[in-house]
Design a protein around this motif. Structure first.
Motif, mmCIF file in Angstrom:
data_model
loop_
_atom_site.group_PDB
_atom_site.id
_atom_site.type_symbol
_atom_site.label_atom_id
_atom_site.label_comp_id
_atom_site.label_asym_id
_atom_site.label_seq_id
_atom_site.Cartn_x
_atom_site.Cartn_y
_atom_site.Cartn_z
ATOM 1 N N ARG A 46 0.802 -1.362 -0.055
ATOM 2 C CA ARG A 46 -0.239 0.005 -0.051
ATOM 3 C C ARG A 46 0.797 1.163 0.113
ATOM 4 N N ALA A 47 1.810 1.416 0.903
ATOM 5 C CA ALA A 47 2.735 2.686 0.884
ATOM 6 C C ALA A 47 3.256 3.032 -0.481
ATOM 7 N N GLY A 48 3.609 1.961 -1.165
ATOM 8 C CA GLY A 48 4.367 1.878 -2.535
ATOM 9 C C GLY A 48 3.380 2.524 -3.386
ATOM 10 N N LEU A 49 2.105 2.144 -3.409
ATOM 11 C CA LEU A 49 1.264 2.671 -4.366
ATOM 12 C C LEU A 49 0.825 3.996 -3.824
ATOM 13 N N VAL A 50 0.514 4.375 -2.653
ATOM 14 C CA VAL A 50 0.060 5.650 -2.355
ATOM 15 C C VAL A 50 1.216 6.596 -2.766
ATOM 16 N N ALA A 51 2.463 6.323 -2.515
ATOM 17 C CA ALA A 51 3.704 7.365 -3.075
ATOM 18 C C ALA A 51 3.340 7.250 -4.443
ATOM 19 N N ARG A 52 3.190 6.392 -5.308
ATOM 20 C CA ARG A 52 3.231 6.474 -6.922
ATOM 21 C C ARG A 52 1.865 7.530 -7.227
ATOM 22 N N LEU A 53 0.755 7.220 -6.289
ATOM 23 C CA LEU A 53 -0.311 7.941 -6.624
ATOM 24 C C LEU A 53 -0.124 9.196 -6.568
ATOM 25 N N GLU A 54 0.567 9.805 -5.224
ATOM 26 C CA GLU A 54 0.837 11.015 -4.928
ATOM 27 C C GLU A 54 1.762 11.789 -5.978
ATOM 28 N N LYS A 55 2.545 11.093 -6.591
ATOM 29 C CA LYS A 55 3.420 11.645 -7.749
ATOM 30 C C LYS A 55 2.782 12.334 -9.031
ATOM 31 N N HIS A 56 1.372 11.411 -9.131
ATOM 32 C CA HIS A 56 0.504 11.783 -10.063
ATOM 33 C C HIS A 56 -0.647 12.806 -9.800
ATOM 34 N N GLY A 57 -0.412 13.270 -8.465
ATOM 35 C CA GLY A 57 -1.272 14.503 -7.965
ATOM 36 C C GLY A 57 -2.505 13.989 -7.518
ATOM 37 N N VAL A 58 -2.412 12.394 -7.156
ATOM 38 C CA VAL A 58 -3.709 11.923 -6.596
ATOM 39 C C VAL A 58 -3.339 11.433 -5.255
ATOM 40 N N PRO A 59 -3.985 12.276 -4.122
ATOM 41 C CA PRO A 59 -3.826 12.085 -2.846
ATOM 42 C C PRO A 59 -4.713 10.832 -2.364
ATOM 43 N N VAL A 60 -4.276 10.021 -1.481
ATOM 44 C CA VAL A 60 -5.291 8.891 -1.100
ATOM 45 C C VAL A 60 -4.776 8.706 0.493
ATOM 46 N N ARG A 61 -5.631 8.108 1.387
ATOM 47 C CA ARG A 61 -5.399 8.149 2.596
ATOM 48 C C ARG A 61 -5.708 6.778 3.107
ATOM 49 N N PRO A 62 -4.946 6.279 4.012
ATOM 50 C CA PRO A 62 -5.281 4.835 4.687
ATOM 51 C C PRO A 62 -6.500 5.191 5.554
ATOM 52 N N TYR A 63 -7.438 4.020 5.425
ATOM 53 C CA TYR A 63 -8.688 4.730 6.081
ATOM 54 C C TYR A 63 -9.323 3.177 6.826
ATOM 55 N N PHE A 64 -9.769 3.228 8.170
ATOM 56 C CA PHE A 64 -9.282 3.944 9.151
ATOM 57 C C PHE A 64 -7.904 2.985 9.727
ATOM 58 N N LEU A 65 -6.959 4.037 10.315
ATOM 59 C CA LEU A 65 -5.918 3.096 11.134
ATOM 60 C C LEU A 65 -6.538 2.834 12.372
ATOM 61 N N PRO A 66 -6.765 1.675 12.799
ATOM 62 C CA PRO A 66 -7.398 1.103 14.074
ATOM 63 C C PRO A 66 -7.134 1.913 15.288
ATOM 64 N N ILE A 67 -8.248 2.258 15.947
ATOM 65 C CA ILE A 67 -8.203 3.124 17.256
ATOM 66 C C ILE A 67 -7.248 2.362 18.250
ATOM 67 N N HIS A 68 -7.595 0.984 18.349
ATOM 68 C CA HIS A 68 -6.868 0.402 19.391
ATOM 69 C C HIS A 68 -5.337 0.271 19.388
ATOM 70 N N LEU A 69 -4.880 0.454 17.948
ATOM 71 C CA LEU A 69 -3.371 0.546 17.901
ATOM 72 C C LEU A 69 -2.616 1.709 17.700
ATOM 73 N N GLN A 70 -3.557 2.839 17.943
ATOM 74 C CA GLN A 70 -2.843 4.319 18.344
ATOM 75 C C GLN A 70 -2.064 4.432 19.545
ATOM 76 N N PRO A 71 -1.124 4.830 19.441
ATOM 77 C CA PRO A 71 -0.007 5.007 20.499
ATOM 78 C C PRO A 71 -0.661 5.113 21.928
ATOM 79 N N TYR A 72 -1.516 6.204 22.079
ATOM 80 C CA TYR A 72 -2.002 6.264 23.506
ATOM 81 C C TYR A 72 -2.981 5.292 23.896
ATOM 82 N N MET A 73 -3.595 4.739 22.961
ATOM 83 C CA MET A 73 -4.439 3.513 23.234
ATOM 84 C C MET A 73 -3.726 2.149 23.817
#
Ligand code: PLP
Length: 388
Positions: free
Chosen positions: A313-340
């Motif tokens: 995914r990270a590689g694909l996201v970087a390639r898309l960004e190069k073409h002016g297409v922003p994308v976002r991972p959705y959602f990053l799980p709440i239980h794995l957020q550092p404070y949780m």
């Protein structure tokens, strides 16, 4: 070079005039626009009371208090959400107890929800409680989230709530206008909450609304959002410890104007989603959003596709960004957020479906003002950059 925005509000001249009209008056807060916005929203959704606040998060927080939840109490909710649905509980030291999600919709898995309610009631807590700081209060409520604009499975949630005497707080912050079996999202619990950040279906800049049919709770939440001033209190007398969660008049005026064409705004988003589906259907390597039959109206918030697990995914996201297409991972799980992780001791693997969806999901650029040409461009770049 082409640059597609991740999201955009849909603001027209009437919206602008509505805000300008207010700023020419001396009443910028605690005025008629908030009342009018609340009335319009209550009418639109079909609830008795609407309480405007300055964010969806603030609204969720007020519902946790108005539901009578106390520190240590437990609430069943989902880790596949925006962090606010959990944080609203943590503000009151209420313990979120997570239930994994349905792999198709990303909404709370009702079979597991039923099992969790039964187990917690019978003291079989091992499978469900976090490793530490699990609270010692009772199981009191369910807080489902209408993920990406699709209502959770409320027939089952309602049954479970009745059987175990649990309050339901519906986080409908992504689902204004959505319908479950022809009934509007937000109406399935004692409280429903909507949010109006600029990427939502309608915007007030920042803002949110709580809806409820419970008059006492509505009165309490009106006091709490206004520094704890109860009816009859003067400016410097405060019955409760409250908050400044007031929505200002400029934002409310924008909300009224946006809400007056909410169905058009939702239809335009649906059109954009349908273009994406048309251009991406049968594309190897990706899965399109699944709309279940109970969802009699989808209210598209974001357009999230899932990548095959083999795709980097990270590689694909970087390639898309190069073409002016922003994308976002959705959602990053709440239980794995550092404070949780720090507070509750969660680990990778605790909620496998949530983690799998979180690892494979990307939100594509999405708004109601995207053109079919822009959608085509995003789809073209995506297909070109997908491996294989
Ligand atoms: C947007 C959103 C909220 C509220 O967000 P605010 O930025 O505080 O208005 C709450 N829950 C979910 C699931 C959301 O998507």
């Amino acid at each position: 070079m082409v640059k597609i925005p991740m999201s955009s509000p849909d603001i027209n001249e009437e919206d602008i005039s509505a805000v300008l009209e207010v700023i020419r008056t001396p009443i910028l807060s605690l005025g008629p626009k908030v009342v009018a916005f609340e009335n319009a929203l209550a009418t639109y959704v079909g609830a008795k009371h609407a309480i405007a606040v300055n964010s969806g998060t603030a609204g969720l927080h007020l519902t946790a208090i108005a539901a009578g939840l106390k520190p240590g109490d437990r609430v069943l909710t989902t880790p596949f959400s925006f962090v606010a649905s959990t944080n609203a509980l943590l503000f009151e030291n209420i313990t979120p107890i997570y239930v994994d999600v349905n792999p198709q919709t990303g909404n709370i898995d009702v079979a597991q929800l039923r099992q969790a309610a039964m187990d917690l009631r019978n003291g079989k807590t091992d499978k469900w409680l976090p490793r530490k700081n699990s609270g010692n209060g009772k199981l009191k409520a369910i807080l489902p989230v209408d993920v990406f604009g699709q209502p959770a499975d409320y027939d089952a949630i309602g049954e479970i709530a009745r059987e175990y005497d649990l309050e339901v707080i519906e986080d409908s912050c992504e689902a204004l206008g959505a319908e479950y079996r022809s009934k509007k999202a937000g109406l399935f619990g004692k409280f429903g909450v909507f949010a109006f950040y600029p990427n939502k279906q309608i915007t007030t800049g920042e803002g949110g609304v709580v809806i409820t049919n419970d008059e006492k709770a509505a009165t309490l939440m009106r006091a709490l959002r206004n520094q704890g001033r109860a009816p009859g209190d003067t400016w410097l007398s405060h019955t409760y410890m409250g908050y400044n969660y007031r929505l200002d008049e400029l934002s409310a005026a924008l909300g009224i104007s946006q809400l007056s064409r909410v169905d058009q705004l939702i239809s335009q988003r649906e059109q954009v989603a349908n273009w994406y589906i048309k251009h991406l259907i049968n594309t190897p390597g990706i899965e399109l959003p699944v709309i279940v039959p109970e969802t009699t109206r989808m209210s598209w918030f974001v357009f999230v596709i899932r990548l095959d697990s083999k795709i980097n995914r990270a590689g694909l996201v970087a390639r898309l960004e190069k073409h002016g297409v922003p994308v976002r991972p959705y959602f990053l799980p709440i239980h794995l957020q550092p404070y949780m992780v720090e507070r509750f001791g969660y680990k990778d693997g605790d909620y496998p479906i949530t983690e799998d969806l979180g690892n494979r999901g990307i939100a594509l650029p999405f708004s109601g003002i995207m053109t079919e040409g822009q959608v085509e461009y995003v789809c073209h770049v995506l297909k070109q950059e997908l491996p294989g």
